[in-house]
Motif scaffolding. Structure first.
Motif, PDB file in Angstrom:
ATOM      1  N   ASP A   1       0.863  -1.086   0.068  1.00  0.00           N
ATOM      2  CA  ASP A   1      -0.054   0.091   0.196  1.00  0.00           C
ATOM      3  C   ASP A   1       0.752   1.199   0.105  1.00  0.00           C
ATOM      4  OD1 ASP A   1      -2.545  -0.804   0.000  1.00  0.00           O
ATOM      5  OD2 ASP A   1      -2.601  -1.407   1.874  1.00  0.00           O
TER       6      ASP A   1
ATOM      7  N   LYS B   1       2.273   1.865  -3.547  1.00  0.00           N
ATOM      8  CA  LYS B   1       0.811   2.286  -4.286  1.00  0.00           C
ATOM      9  C   LYS B   1       0.553   3.934  -4.189  1.00  0.00           C
ATOM     10  CE  LYS B   1      -1.176  -2.275  -5.325  1.00  0.00           C
ATOM     11  NZ  LYS B   1      -2.301  -2.964  -4.889  1.00  0.00           N
TER      12      LYS B   1
ATOM     13  N   HIS C   1      -5.764   5.698  -2.796  1.00  0.00           N
ATOM     14  CA  HIS C   1      -5.682   4.731  -4.057  1.00  0.00           C
ATOM     15  C   HIS C   1      -6.751   3.621  -3.914  1.00  0.00           C
ATOM     16  CE1 HIS C   1      -2.804   2.787  -1.335  1.00  0.00           C
ATOM     17  NE2 HIS C   1      -3.375   1.773  -1.861  1.00  0.00           N
ATOM     18  N   ARG C   2      -7.436   3.516  -2.621  1.00  0.00           N
ATOM     19  CA  ARG C   2      -8.356   2.390  -2.597  1.00  0.00           C
ATOM     20  C   ARG C   2      -9.617   2.981  -1.624  1.00  0.00           C
ATOM     21  NH1 ARG C   2      -5.068  -1.314  -0.546  1.00  0.00           N
ATOM     22  NH2 ARG C   2      -5.823  -1.204   1.783  1.00  0.00           N
TER      23      ARG C   2
ATOM     24  N   ASP D   1     -12.554   3.064  -1.713  1.00  0.00           N
ATOM     25  CA  ASP D   1     -13.574   2.269  -1.480  1.00  0.00           C
ATOM     26  C   ASP D   1     -13.380   1.525  -0.241  1.00  0.00           C
ATOM     27  OD1 ASP D   1     -14.960   3.042  -3.943  1.00  0.00           O
ATOM     28  OD2 ASP D   1     -14.423   1.148  -4.872  1.00  0.00           O
ATOM     29  N   ASP D   2     -12.363   1.572   0.328  1.00  0.00           N
ATOM     30  CA  ASP D   2     -12.232   1.141   1.922  1.00  0.00           C
ATOM     31  C   ASP D   2     -13.150   1.868   2.733  1.00  0.00           C
ATOM     32  OD1 ASP D   2     -10.756  -0.893   0.960  1.00  0.00           O
ATOM     33  OD2 ASP D   2      -9.102   0.064   1.986  1.00  0.00           O
TER      34      ASP D   2
END
Length: 319
Positions: free
Chosen positions: A14, A17, A309-310, A312-313
């Motif tokens: 993570d 990224k 970058h994520r 939707d968590d």
């Protein structure tokens, strides 16, 4: 339930990224943010030059009427003068300079004769140290041609922007992060809180969110202060007495600075828990250079996070 703070095996991937995500944004958008600020700053410099007759008349009265021009004036000298250095050179009140630069005013309680005296000293020092290679008309004794003034404005604007480059980038990044949260929430039926709609963060209607909301906490000794929280979100299914989710949007362009400042979030969550109990949460929305040392420190304080970058968590936080 933990979302990311307990997934230590994912942290390294993570981080990589997130660094890539931040660097892509920086290369694509940061130059524009800096350029836009430079254009606006040049306009402010031009205005300040008009008020000071192109630095030929930096009068106490002008400084009193337009105290916000002091940072620009410090960038007109050779070499540019740091704020504390100006205080030392001029022998003036640090409070005067702080008020002018940060609060954009002169100290309201300062006696007028002393104010004028100290402003005159500041103006005299600036005029004496004005950079002759930039403000070429000073040695001629005139007020400069249009082209000369325009060129000088650009140089001073560049100096000003260079001095505040990191805040410019941080501000642009924060705006983008909050815009990403807003778009994500609105796509799921949430709406932004209207001004004055809620008396405090506890009275927000279900399904609403707000940015830069002040949350009061109690310090040792009973003193109450406000913690500005970047994003406050009241879940759609919240029951009476439930706390909204509190998120701090954080971005960083290097690992060193984040580890220097990692205690800030720990202090905030400790103050919140002391005031409201253990059920209140304070989590992070991260983009950029946050390494395992930083993440481990926050996780130990019970602070969780969402990587941009994520994004939707956020669903796992109950939205």
């Amino acid at each position: 339930m933990a979302v990311n703070r307990n997934k230590v095996d994912q942290w390294k991937a993570d981080v990589a990224k997130s660094v890539d995500y931040y660097n892509h944004w920086f290369m694509t958008f940061a130059p524009k943010a800096f350029r836009d600020t430079r254009i606006e700053t040049k306009k402010q410099v031009e205005q300040a030059l008009q008020w000071t007759e192109n630095l030929t008349n930096i009068s106490p009265e002008t400084l009193q009427c337009h105290p916000s021009i002091l940072p620009m004036l410090r960038m007109t000298t050779c070499p540019p003068i740091a704020r504390d250095r100006l205080v030392g050179l001029a022998g003036v009140s640090p409070n005067l300079v702080k008020n002018m630069e940060i609060d954009k005013r002169v100290p309201p309680k300062m006696k007028h004769p002393e104010l004028i005296k100290q402003l005159k000293i500041i103006g005299d020092i600036i005029e004496k140290m004005v950079d002759p290679d930039i403000f070429v008309w000073k040695e001629r004794g005139d007020k400069g041609t249009k082209d000369e003034v325009d060129r000088a404005s650009i140089i001073v604007a560049d100096r000003l922007c260079g001095a505040v480059a990191d805040p410019i980038i941080r501000n642009a990044q924060e705006q983008r992060q909050l815009a990403a949260i807003k778009a994500w929430l609105e796509a799921r039926g949430y709406r932004e809180l209207n001004p004055g709609e809620a008396k405090n963060f506890l009275s927000m209607p279900n399904g609403t969110f707000s940015f830069r909301f002040n949350v009061p906490v109690e310090l040792d000794g009973g003193k109450q202060v406000n913690i500005p929280v970047d994003a406050v979100i009241m879940r759609k299914d919240a029951k009476k007495g439930d706390f909204p989710a509190l998120f701090e949007a954080k971005s960083a362009g290097d690992f060193t600075n984040t580890n220097k400042r990692r205690k800030e979030e720990a202090v905030k969550i400790q103050q919140l828990r002391k005031t409201y109990g253990d059920k209140i949460t304070f989590d992070l929305f991260l983009c950029g250079y946050f390494d395992s040392g930083y993440l481990g420190y926050e996780a130990a304080e019970g602070i969780d996070w969402v990587w941009e970058h994520r994004i939707d968590d956020l669903e796992q936080f109950g939205f």
